[in-house]
Design a protein around this motif. Structure first.
Motif, short mmCIF file in Angstrom:
data_model
loop_
_atom_site.label_atom_id
_atom_site.label_comp_id
_atom_site.label_asym_id
_atom_site.label_seq_id
_atom_site.Cartn_x
_atom_site.Cartn_y
_atom_site.Cartn_z
N ALA A 46 21.66 -11.52 -31.36
CA ALA A 46 22.76 -12.49 -31.37
C ALA A 46 24.07 -11.85 -31.81
O ALA A 46 25.14 -12.12 -31.24
N LEU A 47 24.03 -10.98 -32.80
CA LEU A 47 25.23 -10.29 -33.27
C LEU A 47 25.76 -9.33 -32.20
O LEU A 47 26.96 -9.22 -31.99
N VAL A 48 24.86 -8.66 -31.50
CA VAL A 48 25.24 -7.76 -30.40
C VAL A 48 25.99 -8.54 -29.33
O VAL A 48 27.07 -8.14 -28.89
N LYS A 49 25.43 -9.68 -28.95
CA LYS A 49 26.06 -10.52 -27.93
C LYS A 49 27.45 -10.97 -28.39
O LYS A 49 28.41 -10.92 -27.61
N ARG A 50 27.55 -11.41 -29.63
CA ARG A 50 28.84 -11.89 -30.15
C ARG A 50 29.89 -10.79 -30.15
O ARG A 50 31.02 -10.99 -29.72
N VAL A 51 29.53 -9.59 -30.60
CA VAL A 51 30.49 -8.48 -30.70
C VAL A 51 30.93 -8.01 -29.32
O VAL A 51 32.12 -7.79 -29.08
N LEU A 52 30.00 -7.86 -28.39
CA LEU A 52 30.36 -7.37 -27.06
C LEU A 52 31.14 -8.40 -26.24
O LEU A 52 31.70 -8.06 -25.19
N ALA A 53 31.22 -9.63 -26.72
CA ALA A 53 32.03 -10.66 -26.07
C ALA A 53 33.47 -10.65 -26.59
O ALA A 53 34.28 -11.48 -26.19
N THR A 54 33.79 -9.69 -27.47
CA THR A 54 35.15 -9.55 -27.99
C THR A 54 35.80 -8.32 -27.37
O THR A 54 35.10 -7.43 -26.87
N PRO A 55 37.13 -8.22 -27.41
CA PRO A 55 37.80 -7.05 -26.83
C PRO A 55 37.30 -5.74 -27.46
O PRO A 55 37.31 -5.58 -28.68
N GLY A 56 36.84 -4.83 -26.60
CA GLY A 56 36.29 -3.57 -27.08
C GLY A 56 37.33 -2.47 -27.23
O GLY A 56 37.13 -1.53 -27.99
N GLY A 57 38.39 -2.53 -26.47
CA GLY A 57 39.43 -1.51 -26.56
C GLY A 57 38.93 -0.10 -26.35
O GLY A 57 39.43 0.84 -26.96
N GLY A 58 37.91 0.08 -25.49
CA GLY A 58 37.39 1.42 -25.22
C GLY A 58 36.44 1.95 -26.27
O GLY A 58 36.12 3.14 -26.28
N ALA A 59 35.95 1.09 -27.15
CA ALA A 59 35.03 1.52 -28.21
C ALA A 59 33.60 1.67 -27.69
O ALA A 59 33.26 1.19 -26.60
N VAL A 60 32.78 2.33 -28.50
CA VAL A 60 31.36 2.51 -28.22
C VAL A 60 30.60 1.75 -29.30
O VAL A 60 30.78 2.00 -30.50
N LEU A 61 29.75 0.81 -28.89
CA LEU A 61 28.93 0.08 -29.85
C LEU A 61 27.64 0.85 -30.07
O LEU A 61 26.88 1.09 -29.13
N VAL A 62 27.41 1.24 -31.31
CA VAL A 62 26.20 1.96 -31.70
C VAL A 62 25.30 0.97 -32.41
O VAL A 62 25.65 0.44 -33.47
N ILE A 63 24.13 0.71 -31.83
CA ILE A 63 23.21 -0.30 -32.35
C ILE A 63 21.98 0.38 -32.92
O ILE A 63 21.24 1.05 -32.20
N ASP A 64 21.76 0.18 -34.22
CA ASP A 64 20.54 0.70 -34.85
C ASP A 64 19.50 -0.41 -34.87
O ASP A 64 19.52 -1.28 -35.73
N GLY A 65 18.61 -0.35 -33.91
CA GLY A 65 17.50 -1.29 -33.83
C GLY A 65 16.25 -0.73 -34.46
O GLY A 65 15.15 -1.21 -34.19
N GLY A 66 16.41 0.30 -35.29
CA GLY A 66 15.26 0.87 -35.98
C GLY A 66 14.29 1.60 -35.07
O GLY A 66 13.17 1.89 -35.47
N GLY A 67 14.72 1.89 -33.85
CA GLY A 67 13.85 2.59 -32.91
C GLY A 67 12.78 1.70 -32.28
O GLY A 67 11.90 2.19 -31.59
N SER A 68 12.88 0.39 -32.49
CA SER A 68 11.87 -0.53 -31.96
C SER A 68 11.98 -0.67 -30.45
O SER A 68 13.07 -0.88 -29.91
N LEU A 69 10.85 -0.56 -29.79
CA LEU A 69 10.77 -0.80 -28.36
C LEU A 69 10.05 -2.12 -28.08
O LEU A 69 9.67 -2.40 -26.94
N GLU A 70 9.87 -2.94 -29.10
CA GLU A 70 9.12 -4.19 -28.99
C GLU A 70 9.87 -5.29 -28.25
O GLU A 70 9.25 -6.17 -27.67
N SER A 71 11.19 -5.26 -28.30
CA SER A 71 12.00 -6.23 -27.55
C SER A 71 13.38 -5.63 -27.31
O SER A 71 13.81 -4.73 -28.03
#
Length: 155
Positions: A46-71
């Motif tokens: 939900a936080l990923v969706k909220r942030v990527l719906a805002t102006p990125g200005g050429g930024a890179v979003l780095v998401i630490d999902g703990g290495g989980s491949l479960e979802s």
């Protein structure tokens, strides 16, 4: 980005770190760079969706999902939103889904793999905090470069 990550490392090695992760290129753009924004979350996008719906200005979003491949933490709708909002790329220490659709987008996406299972939508996570992925700290605002060889980040 005009300089390959290998050449950039040769020029500035002591200033850069590279995570030791087998990240796959899954977006329509293999080469991308920009200032880091970060999210730490586990099986909740939900936080990923909220942030990527805002102006990125050429930024890179780095998401630490703990290495989980479960979802998956990113799917085609969220990735399309990132394109619409001017994000350069997304790096996921975890899984994405909708690989075929994401591969057609003008967006850099690196992740450990994919899983069709969607994640929770509770909004749990932390935004713009230092995250450690593959032994490397990604600090918000530090520059990130990515290409087919891998990822570099300013120390």
């Amino acid at each position: 980005m005009t300089t390959a990550t290998a050449d950039l490392y040769d020029e500035r090695g002591e200033e850069l770190d590279s995570p030791a992760l087998p990240l796959l290129d899954l977006g329509g753009r293999t080469t991308f760079d920009g200032p880091a924004r970060t999210i730490r979350c586990h099986r909740d996008n939900a936080l990923v969706k909220r942030v990527l719906a805002t102006p990125g200005g050429g930024a890179v979003l780095v998401i630490d999902g703990g290495g989980s491949l479960e979802s998956a933490l990113v799917g085609d709708v969220i990735a399309a939103s990132a394109v619409d909002n001017g994000w350069a790329g997304i790096i996921v220490n975890g899984a994405i889904r909708d690989r075929v659709a994401i591969a057609s987008l003008d967006l850099g996406v690196k992740a450990l793999g994919s899983n069709p299972r969607k994640s929770a939508k509770d909004g749990l996570g932390e935004l713009d905090v230092p995250v450690t992925i593959g032994g490397v700290v990604f600090t918000p605002g530090r520059h990130v470069w990515a290409d087919a060889d891998g990822v570099l980040v300013e120390r």
